[in-house]
Design a protein around this motif. Structure first.
Motif, PDB file in Angstrom:
ATOM      1  N   CYS A 147      53.468  36.408  42.580  1.00 35.12           N
ATOM      2  CA  CYS A 147      52.625  36.215  43.750  1.00 35.12           C
ATOM      3  C   CYS A 147      51.177  36.243  43.221  1.00 35.12           C
ATOM      4  O   CYS A 147      50.920  36.713  42.108  1.00 35.12           O
ATOM      5  CB  CYS A 147      52.890  37.397  44.670  1.00 35.12           C
ATOM      6  SG  CYS A 147      52.192  37.232  46.279  1.00 35.12           S
ATOM      7  N   CYS A 148      50.234  35.721  43.972  1.00 33.10           N
ATOM      8  CA  CYS A 148      48.817  35.888  43.603  1.00 33.10           C
ATOM      9  C   CYS A 148      47.991  35.900  44.877  1.00 33.10           C
ATOM     10  O   CYS A 148      48.496  35.566  45.960  1.00 33.10           O
ATOM     11  CB  CYS A 148      48.337  34.761  42.677  1.00 33.10           C
ATOM     12  SG  CYS A 148      47.969  33.214  43.520  1.00 33.10           S
ATOM     13  N   THR A 149      46.757  36.327  44.763  1.00 38.44           N
ATOM     14  CA  THR A 149      45.828  36.231  45.884  1.00 38.44           C
ATOM     15  C   THR A 149      44.609  35.458  45.384  1.00 38.44           C
ATOM     16  O   THR A 149      44.518  35.133  44.194  1.00 38.44           O
ATOM     17  CB  THR A 149      45.365  37.613  46.404  1.00 38.44           C
ATOM     18  OG1 THR A 149      44.418  38.147  45.479  1.00 38.44           O
ATOM     19  CG2 THR A 149      46.518  38.571  46.584  1.00 38.44           C
ATOM     20  N   SER A 150      43.647  35.240  46.271  1.00 34.30           N
ATOM     21  CA  SER A 150      42.449  34.520  45.841  1.00 34.30           C
ATOM     22  C   SER A 150      41.618  35.382  44.878  1.00 34.30           C
ATOM     23  O   SER A 150      40.765  34.870  44.173  1.00 34.30           O
ATOM     24  CB  SER A 150      41.610  34.112  47.056  1.00 34.30           C
ATOM     25  OG  SER A 150      41.258  35.259  47.786  1.00 34.30           O
ATOM     26  N   ALA A 151      41.892  36.700  44.859  1.00 35.33           N
ATOM     27  CA  ALA A 151      41.125  37.597  43.989  1.00 35.33           C
ATOM     28  C   ALA A 151      41.623  37.566  42.545  1.00 35.33           C
ATOM     29  O   ALA A 151      40.902  37.971  41.633  1.00 35.33           O
ATOM     30  CB  ALA A 151      41.198  39.027  44.524  1.00 35.33           C
ATOM     31  N   ASN A 152      42.857  37.130  42.327  1.00 34.24           N
ATOM     32  CA  ASN A 152      43.409  37.239  40.964  1.00 34.24           C
ATOM     33  C   ASN A 152      44.127  35.964  40.507  1.00 34.24           C
ATOM     34  O   ASN A 152      44.905  36.006  39.557  1.00 34.24           O
ATOM     35  CB  ASN A 152      44.354  38.442  40.880  1.00 34.24           C
ATOM     36  CG  ASN A 152      45.511  38.322  41.870  1.00 34.24           C
ATOM     37  OD1 ASN A 152      45.792  37.241  42.369  1.00 34.24           O
ATOM     38  ND2 ASN A 152      46.176  39.424  42.155  1.00 34.24           N
ATOM     39  N   ALA A 153      43.879  34.827  41.183  1.00 34.09           N
ATOM     40  CA  ALA A 153      44.654  33.610  40.917  1.00 34.09           C
ATOM     41  C   ALA A 153      44.585  33.195  39.442  1.00 34.09           C
ATOM     42  O   ALA A 153      45.625  32.932  38.813  1.00 34.09           O
ATOM     43  CB  ALA A 153      44.163  32.482  41.822  1.00 34.09           C
ATOM     44  N   ARG A 154      43.385  33.156  38.862  1.00 31.78           N
ATOM     45  CA  ARG A 154      43.276  32.707  37.463  1.00 31.78           C
ATOM     46  C   ARG A 154      44.048  33.649  36.529  1.00 31.78           C
ATOM     47  O   ARG A 154      44.784  33.216  35.645  1.00 31.78           O
ATOM     48  CB  ARG A 154      41.809  32.618  37.024  1.00 31.78           C
ATOM     49  CG  ARG A 154      41.642  32.108  35.593  1.00 31.78           C
ATOM     50  CD  ARG A 154      40.203  32.166  35.120  1.00 31.78           C
ATOM     51  NE  ARG A 154      39.614  33.490  35.185  1.00 31.78           N
ATOM     52  CZ  ARG A 154      39.797  34.464  34.290  1.00 31.78           C
ATOM     53  NH1 ARG A 154      40.555  34.257  33.236  1.00 31.78           N
ATOM     54  NH2 ARG A 154      39.219  35.641  34.444  1.00 31.78           N
ATOM     55  N   LYS A 155      43.877  34.941  36.753  1.00 32.95           N
ATOM     56  CA  LYS A 155      44.561  35.933  35.921  1.00 32.95           C
ATOM     57  C   LYS A 155      46.076  35.756  35.971  1.00 32.95           C
ATOM     58  O   LYS A 155      46.764  35.799  34.950  1.00 32.95           O
ATOM     59  CB  LYS A 155      44.230  37.334  36.468  1.00 32.95           C
ATOM     60  CG  LYS A 155      43.426  38.183  35.538  1.00 32.95           C
ATOM     61  CD  LYS A 155      43.400  39.576  36.091  1.00 32.95           C
ATOM     62  CE  LYS A 155      42.053  40.186  35.794  1.00 32.95           C
ATOM     63  NZ  LYS A 155      41.920  41.519  36.370  1.00 32.95           N
ATOM     64  N   VAL A 156      46.605  35.569  37.168  1.00 37.68           N
ATOM     65  CA  VAL A 156      48.053  35.429  37.321  1.00 37.68           C
ATOM     66  C   VAL A 156      48.526  34.132  36.662  1.00 37.68           C
ATOM     67  O   VAL A 156      49.544  34.115  35.961  1.00 37.68           O
ATOM     68  CB  VAL A 156      48.473  35.489  38.819  1.00 37.68           C
ATOM     69  CG1 VAL A 156      49.970  35.245  38.967  1.00 37.68           C
ATOM     70  CG2 VAL A 156      48.095  36.833  39.437  1.00 37.68           C
ATOM     71  N   VAL A 157      47.768  33.054  36.843  1.00 32.57           N
ATOM     72  CA  VAL A 157      48.135  31.763  36.232  1.00 32.57           C
ATOM     73  C   VAL A 157      48.220  31.921  34.714  1.00 32.57           C
ATOM     74  O   VAL A 157      49.208  31.505  34.076  1.00 32.57           O
ATOM     75  CB  VAL A 157      47.082  30.682  36.620  1.00 32.57           C
ATOM     76  CG1 VAL A 157      47.155  29.472  35.695  1.00 32.57           C
ATOM     77  CG2 VAL A 157      47.277  30.258  38.080  1.00 32.57           C
TER      78      VAL A 157
END
Ligand code: 13P
Ligand code: SF4
Length: 330
Positions: A152-162
């Motif tokens: 899952c990701c949020t707008s706060a961590n999208a790059r990190k999760v990707v």
């Protein structure tokens, strides 16, 4: 007379007096007092998203924040009852993380155009079409969709999760769903290739680069802050883009004299009290789903202990894996 004096003496009123006339506040205060008493009685906390109205945000919420903060707080609370003043996927996320607790949503019709744009069957088809490619679902999705994805990701961590998902899977590509704009805005920040779904937020997709140009023409000193659910051209034309919490932090940290928050309208009203030196200028758009939550239905939810969020335990356990993987990324 005493009722009116009590209401106006409530220190919370100073935080929203700019937005709520005294007569309206006195009426709201009756619900606010009842909700505060009910929270004690029920051992309940209220998690409120940054897009809730100021009387909810300042008047009754225990925790306010972006989707990531609300998910983290939902996991940490010791309260028996969690009321989510936000949209349905946020209440589902709280329930996924707290299967044994009572999670209430004051109006279960509070949906989200992103969450509605994709089903679990769509995700299964994507997996078949792209074997070996990690699937990342924005938190703005149903529990059934979260149960099908890897992260899952949020707008706060999208790059990190990707980047984390690609590195773990040993791929140079990930699938990110369902927001095509968040996917495109994240793709600009990373070397990982992103395959996107075609969903959009009905609130943020309406902003255009022309809106930004108009604000800048009218207020040459303005700082433009946009949510990454906005189209790329809008984010390109802005000074900074980030989750709702990142936008609030930017204002608190840099104290710009004038700000246009290119997002939902209540954000500016909610953070105005903490940032008295900043002038907030429009444009903004209302989220009709967030606005379904009111003091009246929060009170009703706590009085009747309804509507409770119910998720099939096996599905919730699968969905929890993708949410926890996100929360475990430092
Ligand atoms: P945030 O996680 O940035 O608060 O965004 C949630 C949302 O629904 C924005 O439209
Ligand atoms: Fe969904 Fe957009 Fe409303 Fe956020 S603002 S809840 S993404 S419709």
């Amino acid at each position: 007379m005493t009722i009116m004096m009590d209401a106006l003496a409530d220190p919370v009123y100073a935080k929203l007096a700019q937005h709520v006339p005294p007569g309206e506040w006195v009426l709201m205060h009756e619900d606010i007092s009842a909700i505060r008493a009910l929270k004690r009685e029920r051992d309940a906390i209220i998690l409120a998203h940054n897009y809730q109205t100021p009387e909810i945000y300042h008047g009754v919420a225990d925790i306010v924040g972006d989707s990531l903060a609300l998910a983290r707080e939902a996991m940490m609370t010791s309260a028996a009852v969690i009321v989510v003043a936000g949209v349905h996927f946020m209440a589902e996320t709280a329930k996924i993380l707290n299967p044994t607790k009572t999670v209430l949503i004051p109006d279960s019709r509070a949906g989200c155009s992103l969450a509605e744009s994709i089903t679990a069957a769509d995700v299964r088809k994507l997996r078949e079409q792209h074997p070996g490619i990690p699937l990342i679902a924005y938190v703005n999705t149903s529990a059934a969709v979260k149960a099908e994805v890897d992260y899952c990701c949020t707008s706060a961590n999208a790059r990190k999760v990707v980047e984390h998902a690609a590195a773990r899977a040993g791929t140079d590509t990930v699938i990110m769903l369902p927001d095509r704009f968040l996917a495109a805005n994240t793709a600009r920040e990373t070397k990982v290739k992103i395959i996107a779904w075609d969903g959009a937020c009905e609130v943020h997709e309406r902003f255009t680069a022309h809106d930004i140009a108009q604000v800048r023409a009218q207020f040459p000193d303005v700082t433009v802050l946009a949510h990454p659910e906005c189209p790329e051209e809008v984010v390109n034309a802005s000074d900074f883009a980030g989750s709702t919490a990142a936008l609030a932090d930017y204002v608190a940290r840099y104290r710009p004299a004038r700000v246009a928050l290119i997002t939902e309208c209540s954000m500016a009203d909610n953070i105005a009290a903490a940032n008295p030196a900043t002038q907030f200028v429009k444009p903004c758009n209302l989220c009709p789903h967030m606005k379904r939550i009111t003091l009246g239905n929060i009170r009703h939810a706590l009085e009747t202990m309804s509507e409770q969020v119910v998720i099939d335990p096996a599905l919730a356990a699968r969905a929890r894996v993708s949410v926890e993987r996100m929360l475990d990324i430092p």
